[in-house]
Each structure stands twice: as structure tokens, then as C-alpha cells.
Design a protein around this motif. Sequence first.
Motif, PDB file in Angstrom:
ATOM      1  N   ARG A   1     125.401   7.937 -29.330  1.00 24.68           N
ATOM      2  CA  ARG A   1     124.906   7.249 -28.401  1.00 24.68           C
ATOM      3  C   ARG A   1     124.150   6.046 -28.977  1.00 24.68           C
ATOM      4  NH1 ARG A   1     120.195   7.889 -26.109  1.00 24.68           N
ATOM      5  NH2 ARG A   1     120.914   7.029 -23.893  1.00 24.68           N
ATOM      6  N   ASP A   2     123.403   6.245 -29.976  1.00 22.42           N
ATOM      7  CA  ASP A   2     122.772   5.179 -30.590  1.00 22.42           C
ATOM      8  C   ASP A   2     123.446   4.228 -31.444  1.00 22.42           C
ATOM      9  OD1 ASP A   2     122.908   6.821 -32.634  1.00 22.42           O
ATOM     10  OD2 ASP A   2     120.670   7.078 -33.162  1.00 22.42           O
ATOM     11  N   GLY A   3     124.709   4.655 -31.799  1.00 19.83           N
ATOM     12  CA  GLY A   3     125.663   3.601 -32.464  1.00 19.83           C
ATOM     13  C   GLY A   3     125.455   4.381 -33.997  1.00 19.83           C
ATOM     14  N   ALA A   4     124.868   5.421 -34.429  1.00 21.14           N
ATOM     15  CA  ALA A   4     124.806   5.980 -35.676  1.00 21.14           C
ATOM     16  C   ALA A   4     126.061   6.541 -35.919  1.00 21.14           C
ATOM     17  CB  ALA A   4     123.561   6.809 -35.919  1.00 21.14           C
ATOM     18  N   GLY A   5     126.439   6.743 -37.317  1.00 21.76           N
ATOM     19  CA  GLY A   5     127.931   7.189 -37.331  1.00 21.76           C
ATOM     20  C   GLY A   5     127.688   8.553 -38.503  1.00 21.76           C
ATOM     21  N   THR A   6     128.309   9.748 -38.081  1.00 22.19           N
ATOM     22  CA  THR A   6     128.107  10.659 -38.620  1.00 22.19           C
ATOM     23  C   THR A   6     129.585  11.562 -39.033  1.00 22.19           C
ATOM     24  OG1 THR A   6     127.980  12.168 -36.791  1.00 22.19           O
ATOM     25  CG2 THR A   6     125.781  11.272 -37.788  1.00 22.19           C
TER      26      THR A   6
END
Length: 326
Positions: free
Chosen positions: A164-169
Amino acid sequence: MTTDMTGRALRLLALLQTRREWSGADLARRLSVTVRTVRRDVDRLRGLGYVIDSARGHTGGYRLAAGSDVPPLVLDDEEAVAIAVSLHTSAGGLTGIEETALRALAKLQQVMPRRLRGRVAALETSLAGITWDTSGPRADPVLLAALAVACRGHEILTFDYTARDGAGTSRRVEPHHLVASGGLWYLLAHDTNKADWRIFRLDRIADPVQTGRRAAPREIPGGDAAAFVARRISAAPTRYRAVALVRAGADDVRARNRGLGTRVRRLDGNSCRVDASDDDLSRIARTLAGLDVDYALDADPAVLDHLSATAHRMLRAAAAPEPPRP
């Protein structure tokens, strides 16, 4: 013993569609024929375009596999009606599904027996769907289908995920269930790296890869996939906090606001707590307005400012309504 080869082959096909793998002995017992007859009927189905994998030996069996084309399916009456009605209403929150569903429905109705057409028509005329907002996130139906197959087969998946914060995993999961809520689709899965259950929004999943490895089925905490996802959604962090202490019973509030679900907590018979927290200030205002009863509010300053501005705007409109046009 079954003597009608065509009818027996269709019955065999129906059995192969009901579960992942059958032993030859089980199929022979269900069809009241010999194992040799089952092998001949399987060869007939293969000649019609069905891809049926088989393995020899004591643990061998038959499995209906994917081919290059979609061969005819065998549906009983209830399955045909259920599919027709589902296509008519078509699942919301999916990109491009409406036109595809109508094409499939037209093909199904063309071959449907007359006795079933009346049932489907009655259901279709009695059902309606409302799409409040088509501008929000939409899931890919191809992705949805791929995840559904992985859930059924308990096949481990890897995919890229945007938080939701835009971080990719990168995630590696054991998929368990797909759940629709509020116009969004969620994958409930056991994350192998986190060693815990997680939910993933489908519109944030990219590049899923089937590993070919299967995991033993796990028991969902509480045993109910939908309830588990609802609890996780309600407990997820939000940008703005807004909690209302409502002067009405929890059951009454839920009855007037079907979408609140687990966000309503009973305090006593005449009061409850409603968590209206959200990432969007306008949605918070709509949730609170829908309560339609008195409440006390504990909220962030940004929420209070937005509600005050909205309330003043509505008061000005009510105090000076626009005169009716001729």
C-alpha cells in the motif's frame, strides 16, 4: 454393466471433471465396467480432443489435463443453470469481464435444453446488480483464473507484489482462497518466507509464476476464509483514524450499513463502536453519514477539518437552495 458406449464415455468425462485424479479401479467401479473398458473409453475421449494423462502401476491413475483447445464440457442441470446466472450477473471488479461473460452466455444458451432456459430466464429477470463505482482498481480475470487453479491444486506460487505504500516485494506463497470484498479481490495465502497467513490484493499482484511444487493443505485460523480476510481488512493500517461511539445497537447499525461488517463492535445493547478509519477522507464522511444516528467521534485533525468543511458546504446549500428552473 453399462453397454451404451457414448453415454458411458460422457459419464466417464463427467467423473474426470469432478476431481484431480482417479484410479482405473475407482472409475471401473463407478461405471460398472472392467478396467480394460475404462482404458478403451479413455482412448475414445482422447480421440475427441481431450488430454487425459495416465500413469501405470499400483498408484497410477487418470487425470484430465489442459490441452491446446477447450473441448466440450459435461454439465448437469444445476451446473448449467448456475453458470448461466453467474455469467449474466458477471463478477464485479474485473477488467473486461462483462463483454466476455455475454459471449459465453450466448454460447451456453444456444445449446441449453428448453427445460433449463425457462429456469435461467426466470432467475435473470429477478436478479440485478449495481455497480456504484467503475473507476476503482479492477482485477485481471486471467490472473483471477490462474490463482483459482493454484488454490484448487495447492500449488506454490511466486509473484511480485506492490504494498500500500508503493514498495515492491517478491513473494512465495501457498495459495488457499480468493475472496471478494467491497469491489476488490483478495488472495488468502500462507507466505512461506513470513511463515504466516497473508492477504494480497489482486490488483497489486504482478507476474505470477507456478513453481510446479505442491504444499499440503493448511487449516485457516478460525476455519472461515471470508471471515479471516474481513478481520485482516478491518485491522489493516489506514492513513486517517476515525472511530465513532454510536448510540445504537450493533445489530441495528449493521442492518442499515451492510458493508461495515467486522468494523462494528458491540459495547452493550444500546451502543457500539464503529471504526470508520480509511485512506480516503471522503469515504470516511460517507461512512459516518450512513450511520444516521447520533455518535461521538474520536478522529484525526484532518478528518475533523474535512467533516467540518463538508458540513458547512451542505448547510450553505440547504440555507440557499437554487430556485427551480422553468
